[in-house]
Design an enzyme around this catalytic site. Structure first.
Site, PDB file in Angstrom:
ATOM      1  N   CYS A 240       0.821  -1.282   0.417  1.00 53.94           N
ATOM      2  CA  CYS A 240      -0.316   0.209  -0.004  1.00 53.94           C
ATOM      3  C   CYS A 240       0.881   1.323  -0.045  1.00 53.94           C
ATOM      4  O   CYS A 240       0.640   2.213   0.472  1.00 53.94           O
ATOM      5  CB  CYS A 240      -0.699  -0.012   1.022  1.00 53.94           C
ATOM      6  SG  CYS A 240      -2.061  -1.597   1.450  1.00 53.94           S
ATOM      7  N   ALA A 241       1.745   1.252  -1.209  1.00 49.79           N
ATOM      8  CA  ALA A 241       2.882   1.851  -1.195  1.00 49.79           C
ATOM      9  C   ALA A 241       2.687   3.617  -1.516  1.00 49.79           C
ATOM     10  O   ALA A 241       3.259   4.739  -0.654  1.00 49.79           O
ATOM     11  CB  ALA A 241       3.597   1.676  -1.901  1.00 49.79           C
ATOM     12  N   ALA A 242       1.713   4.095  -2.003  1.00 50.84           N
ATOM     13  CA  ALA A 242       1.284   5.156  -2.265  1.00 50.84           C
ATOM     14  C   ALA A 242       1.194   6.288  -1.488  1.00 50.84           C
ATOM     15  O   ALA A 242       0.704   6.086  -0.621  1.00 50.84           O
ATOM     16  CB  ALA A 242      -0.212   5.280  -3.624  1.00 50.84           C
ATOM     17  N   GLY A 244       4.137   7.621  -1.849  1.00 48.81           N
ATOM     18  CA  GLY A 244       5.366   7.309  -2.185  1.00 48.81           C
ATOM     19  C   GLY A 244       6.776   7.295  -1.272  1.00 48.81           C
ATOM     20  O   GLY A 244       7.839   6.860  -1.159  1.00 48.81           O
ATOM     21  N   LYS A 246       7.899   6.892   2.043  1.00 46.82           N
ATOM     22  CA  LYS A 246       8.257   5.726   2.750  1.00 46.82           C
ATOM     23  C   LYS A 246       8.951   4.590   1.821  1.00 46.82           C
ATOM     24  O   LYS A 246      10.383   4.021   1.665  1.00 46.82           O
ATOM     25  CB  LYS A 246       6.845   4.808   3.607  1.00 46.82           C
ATOM     26  CG  LYS A 246       6.678   5.418   4.725  1.00 46.82           C
ATOM     27  CD  LYS A 246       5.936   4.158   5.107  1.00 46.82           C
ATOM     28  CE  LYS A 246       3.985   5.045   6.112  1.00 46.82           C
ATOM     29  NZ  LYS A 246       3.960   6.603   5.544  1.00 46.82           N
ATOM     30  N   ASP A 302       1.419   0.582   5.409  1.00 48.41           N
ATOM     31  CA  ASP A 302       0.664   1.641   5.875  1.00 48.41           C
ATOM     32  C   ASP A 302      -0.914   1.379   5.675  1.00 48.41           C
ATOM     33  O   ASP A 302      -0.786   1.556   3.934  1.00 48.41           O
ATOM     34  CB  ASP A 302       1.545   2.849   5.166  1.00 48.41           C
ATOM     35  CG  ASP A 302       1.379   3.965   5.937  1.00 48.41           C
ATOM     36  OD1 ASP A 302      -0.317   4.200   6.270  1.00 48.41           O
ATOM     37  OD2 ASP A 302       1.333   4.907   5.739  1.00 48.41           O
ATOM     38  N   CYS A 355      -1.790   6.293  10.113  1.00 46.69           N
ATOM     39  CA  CYS A 355      -2.210   7.417  10.219  1.00 46.69           C
ATOM     40  C   CYS A 355      -3.869   7.952  10.739  1.00 46.69           C
ATOM     41  O   CYS A 355      -4.437   8.912  10.214  1.00 46.69           O
ATOM     42  CB  CYS A 355      -2.307   8.453   8.918  1.00 46.69           C
ATOM     43  SG  CYS A 355      -3.596   8.291   7.047  1.00 46.69           S
TER      44      CYS A 355
END
Length: 424
Positions: A240-242, A244, A246, A302, A355
């Site tokens: 779930c990278a976007a 980006g 991290k 994340d 978050c």
């Protein structure tokens, strides 16, 4: 901004209507072209005005209440809210009043109420910034405030609301030397190593943007990768990278990074960011649950969440949402943790973060994961980092960050972070 300010104000009013009435997020509206017909100065003005009004909406409503026998239609109420916030911030009364009277008058359904708007906003102008500043800090909408008070208590929530109302400065993560970047951009290095700029202006005009010396990333969002320590040579999956941030941190640290995200559009943004800063990572467009490659030293998850920790930067969130998605998100997070554990090699680590300000999306997720997988070990010592107060650590071994922390520095996003070791 144009001389009359009407295009920016009309657009801000449109944004407010879409957020409050239709439940659309500001980023979605901007991405769909809501600001595209405006000149650059008007685009910035419209977006700032919408955000300021959302932050101060509760205060505006309290100021307006004595002058309204009954609630007017939402179209009119939003014009009054925008006008009240502008007047409270010291804008010239003549331009403000005339603009919102015209906005209401142009709508056939509300044009008969232009006299009401004129009268009420003139009263708001008489009250002025002095009366505005005396009012209490705006409250979070009840659907979210109630669970936050249950979790953290009224005093803590009041402190968070002060941070939300103040808004957020711009935080950067440096690709190289943070002190050098801070000197170049006129910012300060935070205790955790991020760089903070007050009143940053247009991001693309900040020194070092074109040369890829840094990327935008809230200080709290940069801590999960920092909790890994050195990552050079490690095989890391950013699930779930976007957008980006991290991924870039990991790549800058020398990790062999695979970034996975469901959205092709969002992954394009990750690739653009990587290119700008001169870093490389393997990018994969895939549902996280469909990605089955294993043997990673580290999985950074994340997880999709309520994003309630980002309200200081996204004040539209508590007005566009109502909490109805919480149950689905919490179930998805639980399933993602179990899936991520299958992708880690024995002895590897999982960094779980959200978050969110809700314990059900943080502390409770790890408590329940430990019950499902009793051999897992929470590496609480990984969170002994610069700028982190020991009191922020939680009983299950994670880290709870809140918007009211670092209040003297401008706060931080709400975040939950835990580092877990899979048994060898």
């Amino acid at each position: 901004m144009t001389q009359t300010g009407l295009p920016a104000r009309r657009t801000a009013h449109y944004l407010l209507m879409q957020i409050i009435e239709e439940g659309r997020l500001l980023a979605e509206l901007v991405g769909a072209g809501a600001l595209s017909r405006l000149e650059a100065e008007d685009r910035a003005r419209a977006q700032r005005l919408a955000n300021d009004t959302l932050r101060g909406l509760d205060r505006a409503d309290r100021m307006l209440k004595p002058f309204l026998k009954k609630s007017p239609p939402l179209f009119v109420m939003n014009a009054l809210r925008l006008g009240t916030v502008e007047l409270g911030e010291g804008e010239a009364a003549h331009g403000v009043v005339n603009a919102y009277v015209e906005i209401v008058a142009r709508n056939k359904r509300t044009q008969a109420m232009k006299g009401l708007v004129n009268a009420v906003l003139r009263k708001m102008a008489s009250a002025g910034p002095e009366e505005w500043s005396k009012r209490p800090v705006p409250l979070t909408p009840g659907w979210l405030r109630q669970p936050l008070v249950s979790a953290w208590g009224r005093d803590a929530v009041s402190a968070m609301e002060s941070a939300h109302f103040a808004g957020a400065p711009l935080d950067l993560t440096a690709k190289g030397d943070a002190k050098a970047v801070a000197n170049a951009v006129g910012g300060q290095v935070l205790p955790s190593g991020s760089i903070r700029i007050q009143d940053a202006g247009q991001v693309t005009q900040i020194a070092g943007y074109a040369t890829g010396d840094w990327w935008v990333q809230d200080a709290a969002a940069a801590i999960p990768v920092k909790a890994l320590g050195g990552v050079k040579g490690l095989k890391v999956l950013d699930l779930c990278a976007a957008p980006g941030g991290k991924t870039m941190q990991l790549a800058a640290g020398g990790a062999e990074v695979t970034a996975v995200d469901l959205s092709a559009k969002r992954m394009e943004r990750v690739e653009e960011n990587l290119t700008r800063v001169g870093l490389t990572a393997r990018t994969v467009v895939s549902d996280a649950f469909d990605f089955a490659e294993d043997g990673f030293d580290v999985v950074l998850l994340d997880a999709p969440c309520s994003a309630t920790g980002t309200i200081r930067r996204h004040p539209d969130l508590p007005y566009a949402k109502d909490g109805s998605e919480f149950g689905t998100l919490i179930a998805q997070q639980e399933a993602l943790i179990d899936h991520a554990l299958n992708l880690i090699k024995p002895g590897g680590r999982l960094v779980f973060c959200t978050c969110s300000l809700l314990p059900d999306e943080g502390e409770v997720q790890i408590e329940e994961a430990l019950q499902r997988h009793p051999k897992l070990k929470v590496l609480t010592e990984a969170l002994d980092l610069p700028g982190i107060d020991k009191s922020w650590k939680t009983t299950e071994g994670g880290l709870r960050l809140r918007p009211d922390y670092w209040s003297e520095l401008g706060g931080m996003d709400g975040f939950y972070i835990a580092v877990i070791e899979k048994p060898a």
